[in-house]
Scaffold this motif. Structure first.
Motif, mmCIF file in Angstrom:
data_model
loop_
_atom_site.group_PDB
_atom_site.id
_atom_site.type_symbol
_atom_site.label_atom_id
_atom_site.label_comp_id
_atom_site.label_asym_id
_atom_site.label_seq_id
_atom_site.Cartn_x
_atom_site.Cartn_y
_atom_site.Cartn_z
ATOM 1 N N GLU A 1 -41.834 -3.384 -68.666
ATOM 2 C CA GLU A 1 -43.054 -3.164 -69.440
ATOM 3 C C GLU A 1 -43.151 -4.289 -70.459
ATOM 4 O O GLU A 1 -42.458 -4.265 -71.485
ATOM 5 C CB GLU A 1 -43.014 -1.810 -70.158
ATOM 6 C CG GLU A 1 -43.038 -0.625 -69.233
ATOM 7 C CD GLU A 1 -44.385 -0.435 -68.559
ATOM 8 O OE1 GLU A 1 -45.399 -0.902 -69.104
ATOM 9 O OE2 GLU A 1 -44.405 0.189 -67.500
ATOM 10 N N PRO A 2 -43.989 -5.301 -70.209
ATOM 11 C CA PRO A 2 -44.030 -6.465 -71.099
ATOM 12 C C PRO A 2 -44.349 -6.141 -72.554
ATOM 13 O O PRO A 2 -43.755 -6.726 -73.460
ATOM 14 C CB PRO A 2 -45.116 -7.350 -70.498
ATOM 15 C CG PRO A 2 -45.436 -6.795 -69.161
ATOM 16 C CD PRO A 2 -44.889 -5.412 -69.092
ATOM 17 N N LEU A 3 -45.254 -5.207 -72.801
ATOM 18 C CA LEU A 3 -45.594 -4.869 -74.180
ATOM 19 C C LEU A 3 -44.428 -4.195 -74.898
ATOM 20 O O LEU A 3 -44.146 -4.489 -76.064
ATOM 21 C CB LEU A 3 -46.837 -3.979 -74.235
ATOM 22 C CG LEU A 3 -48.131 -4.618 -73.737
ATOM 23 C CD1 LEU A 3 -49.267 -3.612 -73.757
ATOM 24 C CD2 LEU A 3 -48.471 -5.843 -74.571
ATOM 25 N N ALA A 4 -43.762 -3.301 -74.201
ATOM 26 C CA ALA A 4 -42.610 -2.620 -74.794
ATOM 27 C C ALA A 4 -41.468 -3.609 -75.031
ATOM 28 O O ALA A 4 -40.804 -3.560 -76.077
ATOM 29 C CB ALA A 4 -42.143 -1.480 -73.896
ATOM 30 N N ALA A 5 -41.244 -4.505 -74.084
ATOM 31 C CA ALA A 5 -40.184 -5.505 -74.234
ATOM 32 C C ALA A 5 -40.473 -6.417 -75.421
ATOM 33 O O ALA A 5 -39.577 -6.732 -76.217
ATOM 34 C CB ALA A 5 -40.034 -6.320 -72.948
ATOM 35 N N ALA A 6 -41.728 -6.834 -75.561
ATOM 36 C CA ALA A 6 -42.106 -7.700 -76.685
ATOM 37 C C ALA A 6 -41.955 -6.965 -78.017
ATOM 38 O O ALA A 6 -41.465 -7.536 -79.002
ATOM 39 C CB ALA A 6 -43.540 -8.197 -76.507
ATOM 40 N N ALA A 7 -42.346 -5.696 -78.060
ATOM 41 C CA ALA A 7 -42.224 -4.914 -79.290
ATOM 42 C C ALA A 7 -40.755 -4.707 -79.650
ATOM 43 O O ALA A 7 -40.365 -4.834 -80.817
ATOM 44 C CB ALA A 7 -42.934 -3.568 -79.139
ATOM 45 N N PHE A 8 -39.935 -4.416 -78.664
ATOM 46 C CA PHE A 8 -38.495 -4.253 -78.910
ATOM 47 C C PHE A 8 -37.917 -5.538 -79.480
ATOM 48 O O PHE A 8 -37.182 -5.524 -80.475
ATOM 49 C CB PHE A 8 -37.766 -3.844 -77.624
ATOM 50 C CG PHE A 8 -36.292 -3.668 -77.811
ATOM 51 C CD1 PHE A 8 -35.785 -2.504 -78.368
ATOM 52 C CD2 PHE A 8 -35.401 -4.668 -77.444
ATOM 53 C CE1 PHE A 8 -34.419 -2.340 -78.551
ATOM 54 C CE2 PHE A 8 -34.035 -4.513 -77.637
ATOM 55 C CZ PHE A 8 -33.543 -3.351 -78.190
ATOM 56 N N GLY A 9 -38.270 -6.658 -78.864
ATOM 57 C CA GLY A 9 -37.775 -7.947 -79.337
ATOM 58 C C GLY A 9 -38.202 -8.242 -80.757
ATOM 59 O O GLY A 9 -37.417 -8.745 -81.574
ATOM 60 N N GLU A 10 -39.442 -7.919 -81.059
ATOM 61 C CA GLU A 10 -39.966 -8.150 -82.408
ATOM 62 C C GLU A 10 -39.210 -7.313 -83.440
ATOM 63 O O GLU A 10 -38.872 -7.802 -84.523
ATOM 64 C CB GLU A 10 -41.457 -7.820 -82.428
ATOM 65 C CG GLU A 10 -42.191 -8.287 -83.650
ATOM 66 C CD GLU A 10 -43.694 -8.062 -83.544
ATOM 67 O OE1 GLU A 10 -44.305 -7.791 -84.596
ATOM 68 O OE2 GLU A 10 -44.254 -8.150 -82.429
ATOM 69 N N VAL A 11 -38.917 -6.076 -83.091
ATOM 70 C CA VAL A 11 -38.213 -5.171 -84.009
ATOM 71 C C VAL A 11 -36.786 -5.651 -84.256
ATOM 72 O O VAL A 11 -36.339 -5.726 -85.407
ATOM 73 C CB VAL A 11 -38.234 -3.723 -83.468
ATOM 74 C CG1 VAL A 11 -37.238 -2.832 -84.210
ATOM 75 C CG2 VAL A 11 -39.637 -3.152 -83.564
ATOM 76 N N ILE A 12 -36.058 -5.986 -83.202
ATOM 77 C CA ILE A 12 -34.657 -6.379 -83.410
ATOM 78 C C ILE A 12 -34.563 -7.742 -84.088
ATOM 79 O O ILE A 12 -33.655 -7.972 -84.891
ATOM 80 C CB ILE A 12 -33.815 -6.312 -82.119
ATOM 81 C CG1 ILE A 12 -34.331 -7.260 -81.031
ATOM 82 C CG2 ILE A 12 -33.728 -4.868 -81.618
ATOM 83 C CD1 ILE A 12 -33.425 -7.344 -79.800
ATOM 84 N N ARG A 13 -35.489 -8.638 -83.803
ATOM 85 C CA ARG A 13 -35.483 -9.936 -84.474
ATOM 86 C C ARG A 13 -35.757 -9.757 -85.971
ATOM 87 O O ARG A 13 -35.066 -10.343 -86.811
ATOM 88 C CB ARG A 13 -36.516 -10.880 -83.879
ATOM 89 C CG ARG A 13 -36.597 -12.205 -84.668
ATOM 90 C CD ARG A 13 -37.594 -13.146 -84.072
ATOM 91 N NE ARG A 13 -36.974 -13.770 -82.923
ATOM 92 C CZ ARG A 13 -37.636 -14.331 -81.930
ATOM 93 N NH1 ARG A 13 -38.952 -14.343 -81.920
ATOM 94 N NH2 ARG A 13 -36.996 -14.899 -80.933
ATOM 95 N N ALA A 14 -36.759 -8.955 -86.306
ATOM 96 C CA ALA A 14 -37.097 -8.736 -87.716
ATOM 97 C C ALA A 14 -35.918 -8.137 -88.477
ATOM 98 O O ALA A 14 -35.620 -8.562 -89.599
ATOM 99 C CB ALA A 14 -38.327 -7.830 -87.825
ATOM 100 N N GLU A 15 -35.239 -7.173 -87.870
ATOM 101 C CA GLU A 15 -34.102 -6.548 -88.538
ATOM 102 C C GLU A 15 -32.939 -7.525 -88.662
ATOM 103 O O GLU A 15 -32.281 -7.585 -89.702
ATOM 104 C CB GLU A 15 -33.655 -5.283 -87.796
ATOM 105 C CG GLU A 15 -32.530 -4.533 -88.470
ATOM 106 C CD GLU A 15 -32.833 -4.068 -89.882
ATOM 107 O OE1 GLU A 15 -31.878 -3.959 -90.684
ATOM 108 O OE2 GLU A 15 -34.006 -3.779 -90.207
ATOM 109 N N ARG A 16 -32.689 -8.294 -87.623
ATOM 110 C CA ARG A 16 -31.607 -9.286 -87.692
ATOM 111 C C ARG A 16 -31.881 -10.303 -88.791
ATOM 112 O O ARG A 16 -31.002 -10.642 -89.589
ATOM 113 C CB ARG A 16 -31.442 -9.981 -86.335
ATOM 114 C CG ARG A 16 -30.383 -11.076 -86.341
ATOM 115 C CD ARG A 16 -30.303 -11.786 -85.017
ATOM 116 N NE ARG A 16 -31.539 -12.430 -84.606
ATOM 117 C CZ ARG A 16 -31.998 -13.591 -85.108
ATOM 118 N NH1 ARG A 16 -31.349 -14.213 -86.060
ATOM 119 N NH2 ARG A 16 -33.125 -14.113 -84.642
ATOM 120 N N LEU A 17 -33.123 -10.777 -88.880
ATOM 121 C CA LEU A 17 -33.485 -11.741 -89.914
ATOM 122 C C LEU A 17 -33.422 -11.110 -91.301
ATOM 123 O O LEU A 17 -32.999 -11.756 -92.269
ATOM 124 C CB LEU A 17 -34.875 -12.314 -89.644
ATOM 125 C CG LEU A 17 -34.987 -13.222 -88.412
ATOM 126 C CD1 LEU A 17 -36.438 -13.597 -88.157
ATOM 127 C CD2 LEU A 17 -34.111 -14.457 -88.557
#
Length: 99
Positions: free
Chosen positions: A22-38
């Motif tokens: 699911e491209p939208l879900a994958a992109a949202a997951f990536g955005e969330v984990i990147r934001a938290e890591r940063l």
């Protein structure tokens, strides 16, 4: 006597593969984990080591090019010090605001 009807010629339809990506879900997951890591000021390669995830694969997760398994999601959540449910809640919120 009537002539037999020739068998109908069925035009093959394009083959659709079943996919769970699911491209939208994958992109949202990536955005969330990147934001938290940063937010935690952790470098991507350092975090991949902490979470025991291949560095290049982790980068693909953050870019939304891959979708994590449940086990991988749990490892990433543990590395971020968050419950997986919190990550999923953030992903859901992000998806609903973009809808």
């Amino acid at each position: 006597m009537s002539q037999p009807v020739p068998p109908s010629r069925k035009i093959p339809s394009p083959v659709r593969r079943a996919t769970s990506f699911e491209p939208l879900a994958a992109a949202a997951f990536g955005e969330v984990i990147r934001a938290e890591r940063l937010r935690q000021a952790i470098a991507q390669d350092q975090f991949a080591l902490m979470a025991n995830v291949d560095r290049s694969y982790y980068g693909k997760l953050e870019r939304g090019e891959r979708q994590p398994s449940l086990a991988l999601m749990l490892r990433i959540a543990g590395g971020l010090g968050l419950p997986a449910s919190e990550i999923l809640a953030r992903v859901e919120r992000l998806l609903t605001t973009k809808a």
